[in-house]
Every structure is written in structure tokens, then in C-alpha cells.
Design a protein around this motif. Structure first.
Motif, PDB file in Angstrom:
ATOM      1  N   ASP A  53       0.712  -1.186   0.101  1.00 40.95           N
ATOM      2  CA  ASP A  53      -0.082  -0.037   0.143  1.00 40.95           C
ATOM      3  C   ASP A  53       0.683   1.230   0.186  1.00 40.95           C
ATOM      4  OD1 ASP A  53      -2.152  -1.870   0.082  1.00 40.95           O
ATOM      5  OD2 ASP A  53      -2.451  -1.413   2.231  1.00 40.95           O
ATOM      6  N   ASN A  54       1.855   1.486   0.750  1.00 42.81           N
ATOM      7  CA  ASN A  54       2.805   2.309   0.777  1.00 42.81           C
ATOM      8  C   ASN A  54       3.889   2.652  -0.150  1.00 42.81           C
ATOM      9  OD1 ASN A  54       1.157   3.452   3.096  1.00 42.81           O
ATOM     10  ND2 ASN A  54       2.477   2.113   4.457  1.00 42.81           N
ATOM     11  N   GLU A  55       3.874   1.694  -0.996  1.00 45.69           N
ATOM     12  CA  GLU A  55       5.260   1.610  -1.979  1.00 45.69           C
ATOM     13  C   GLU A  55       4.741   2.417  -3.257  1.00 45.69           C
ATOM     14  OE1 GLU A  55       8.061   0.413  -1.193  1.00 45.69           O
ATOM     15  OE2 GLU A  55       7.356  -0.486   0.635  1.00 45.69           O
ATOM     16  N   PRO A  56       5.509   3.021  -3.658  1.00 49.78           N
ATOM     17  CA  PRO A  56       5.364   4.012  -4.896  1.00 49.78           C
ATOM     18  C   PRO A  56       5.301   2.983  -6.077  1.00 49.78           C
ATOM     19  CG  PRO A  56       7.388   4.604  -4.025  1.00 49.78           C
ATOM     20  CD  PRO A  56       6.832   3.689  -3.067  1.00 49.78           C
ATOM     21  N   ILE A  57       6.317   2.163  -6.033  1.00 46.59           N
ATOM     22  CA  ILE A  57       6.528   1.201  -7.337  1.00 46.59           C
ATOM     23  C   ILE A  57       6.071  -0.112  -6.752  1.00 46.59           C
ATOM     24  CG2 ILE A  57       7.942   0.222  -8.949  1.00 46.59           C
ATOM     25  CD1 ILE A  57       9.834   2.875  -8.723  1.00 46.59           C
TER      26      ILE A  57
END
Length: 322
Positions: free
Chosen positions: A180-184
Motif C-alpha cells: 500500500d505504501n510502496e510507490p512502485i
């Protein structure tokens, strides 16, 4: 003989007297006439004058409806009238266009590029098969009958080639890959070779040449879906005689590591887990239409809604002839 001046004067006086008498008579006649007679005469005179003016006026033609040279009107309006009405519509529609653009801009500010604002089918995805056909019918002795089917399977599996999947991540089996908090977002590997006999690598005809076709099943993508339990595919033949089948991978599982899905933009290289089922048709099964139903089992997702025949299940028919 010429008359004398005296006689001429006398004649002139007599004529003047007669004219005066006639004038007096006309005045008396006018006095004796009623007001109604005077009004009728006036109306008659007006009517005569109107007819004379009408004769003098030029006749109108159909061309005057387009352009009237006397009034300068085009299509019934003068230049100033046309200018005012065009200005009104320009301002009016310009205001409407501005309001539309403003409301669209406000709405777009509330949307997420990766997740749809409203999702009404999150909990219950459907199943689809490849080749993409509800009825698969072919002659195993004639490759032209089934070339379209095997080409459809090859096209599907191009993204699952081992050389491409080796670039993706090895994920923990049996656990959700939450990012959820990973941009990629990372993508879990699903290699084509895992389908073994139905991969198209060992047998480029996917079993169609032997009359034992492979059918590949996948679940529709749903953003944010995390199925509970241990989901797997189970296929059954709807008929009097049982039908032998072989699954690839052998457990027919849709592993949790491929969930959740974060959308096409955030999860651009994502690949869905696949399950291949090979129909091991015997000689007795040839030339007979087989109806097969595959369901998603072992999870909280529904597969028994009569209103939606593809929710958590899929039905197809296969007929192989010699």
C-alpha cells in the motif's frame, strides 16, 4: 361684327352670377347631406387611394425571404439584429461550457489515478477461459480446425515467458503481497513453464493434435481484492460419464501472493495466476459434446449466484471429432 366692350362686361357679369349660383347650390347640397354620406365618401376616397398605392408598390418575390433589398434584412433579420442574437448565444454557451469545465475539474480533483472511487464488485470476481470461446469444436486430424485456438493460447502466454518472468520478484508463497505504501509495486513471478504440458513449450498444439485440449482459466482482476482461505479451481463434467482431467499446476491453486492487485497504472507489469486443465478425452468421448463447469473453491468468494453465470465460475462446451 365685334361686340362692344359694354356687352362683354355684361356677359362676364352674368357668367359670374351663374357661377355664384352654382356654388351656392353645392353648399346647400352639402348642408343637406347627412354625416353618414360624408363618411362613406371619405372611405371610398381612401379605398381608391390605397388601390392606387398598391398598384404602384413592387410585388414581393421568394427571394425577399432570403434578402430584402428595401429593408436590408437577411433571413428576416437586419445586421444589427443578427449581431445581437449571435452575441447572446456566444455568451450563453460560453457560460455553459465554462460551468461544465469547472465541474469536471472539481470532480477530477477527487479521483485517485490508481484506484476507482466506487467499486461495486470487489468481493465477487468472475472466471474466464482461454481459448476465448464458450464452444470449442474441432477435428483433431485437421490442424486448420484448431489453429485459431492454439494461437489464442500462445498470445496469452507471451507475457508469462520464463525470460520475462525472471525479472519479477520471488514472493512468499501463501502470503499476501501488500504494498500500500510502496510507490512502485513489485510483481510476483508466474512462469509459463509452471503449466508444464499446457505451457505450449513441450507441445506447441496444447494437446489439440491428440484430441486432449488444454483450457487455461484465470480470474478477473479486481483492485484491492484479498481472497480469504486457500482459493483453487475445481472443474467437473456435466454428463452421465465422468471425464478425466489433469490440472497444471497440479494443485490448481491461485496463490495469495498474487493479491492484492493495485491497478493497471500502479501495477503495470502485473500478471494474473493461471490454472490449466487438460481434458483427457478417451475414444468413447470423441464426437460427443462435453459440458464442463469450473468453479472457484476454498474461499469466501461466491460461485453460486444464478443471476450471474460467470461470478466465480465458468461453463464451456468441448466437442472433438476424428
Amino acid at each position: 361684327m365685334s361686340s362692344s366692350p359694354q356687352e362683354q362686361n355684361r356677359e362676364q357679369k352674368e357668367e359670374q352670377k351663374e357661377e355664384q349660383k352654382e356654388d351656392v347650390k353645392e353648399e346647400e347640397v352639402k348642408k343637406d347631406m347627412k354625416p353618414e354620406d360624408n363618411q362613406n365618401q371619405n372611405e371610398e376616397r381612401k379605398a381608391e387611394k390605397w388601390e392606387e398605392n398598391k398598384k404602384e408598390e413592387p410585388k414581393e418575390s421568394w427571394k425577399d425571404c432570403i434578402y430584402n433589398p428595401r429593408t436590408g434584412e437577411f433571413m428576416g433579420r437586419t445586421a444589427s439584429s443578427w449581431g445581437l442574437i449571435l452575441l447572446f448565444y456566444l455568451v450563453f454557451y460560453g457560460f455553459l461550457a465554462g460551468m461544465f469545465c469547472l465541474t469536471m475539474w472539481v470532480m477530477l480533483q477527487t479521483l485517485d489515478d490508481n484506484v476507482p472511487r466506487y467499486q461495486d464488485r470487489v468481493a465477487n470476481p468472475g472466471l474466464v477461459i482461454r481459448p476465448h470461446a464458450a464452444e470449442i469444436s474441432f477435428n483433431r486430424s485437421d490442424p486448420t480446425n484448431y489453429n485459431q485456438y492454439i494461437q489464442n493460447l500462445h498470445n496469452l502466454l507471451q507475457r508469462y515467458n520464463d525470460s520475462i518472468q525472471e525479472r519479477n520478484d520471488l514472493c512468499m508463497v501463501g502470503e499476501y503481497t501488500e504494498q500500500d505504501n510502496e510507490p512502485i509495486k513489485k510483481v510476483c513471478q508466474f512462469k509459463r513453464s509452471m503449466l508444464r504440458q499446457c505451457s505450449g513449450l513441450r507441445d506447441s498444439s496444447f494437446g489439440f493434435a491428440e484430441g486432449k485440449p488444454c483450457i487455461i482459466i484465470k480470474m478477473n482482476r479486481v483492485i484491492g481484492l484479498k481472497p480469504q482461505g486457500d482459493p483453487y479451481i475445481n472443474c467437473t463434467a456435466k454428463g452421465d460419464s465422468p471425464l478425466r482431467m489433469q490440472y497444471y499446476p497440479s494443485e490448481a491453486r491461485l496463490d495469495k501472493m498474487f493479491f492484492p492487485y493495485y491497478g493497471n497504472k500502479a501495477h503495470a507489469d502485473y500478471v494474473q495466476p493461471l490454472v490449466a486443465v487438460q481434458l483427457l478425452l478417451s475414444r468413447e468421448d470423441l464426437n460427443v459434446e462435453q459440458t464442463v463447469e469450473c468453479k472457484l473453491e476454498g474461499t469466501n468468494l461466491r460461485n453460486d449466484d444464478d443471476r450471474d453465470k460467470f461470478m466465480g465460475r465458468v461453463v464451456f462446451r468441448v466437442k472433438v471429432s476424428e
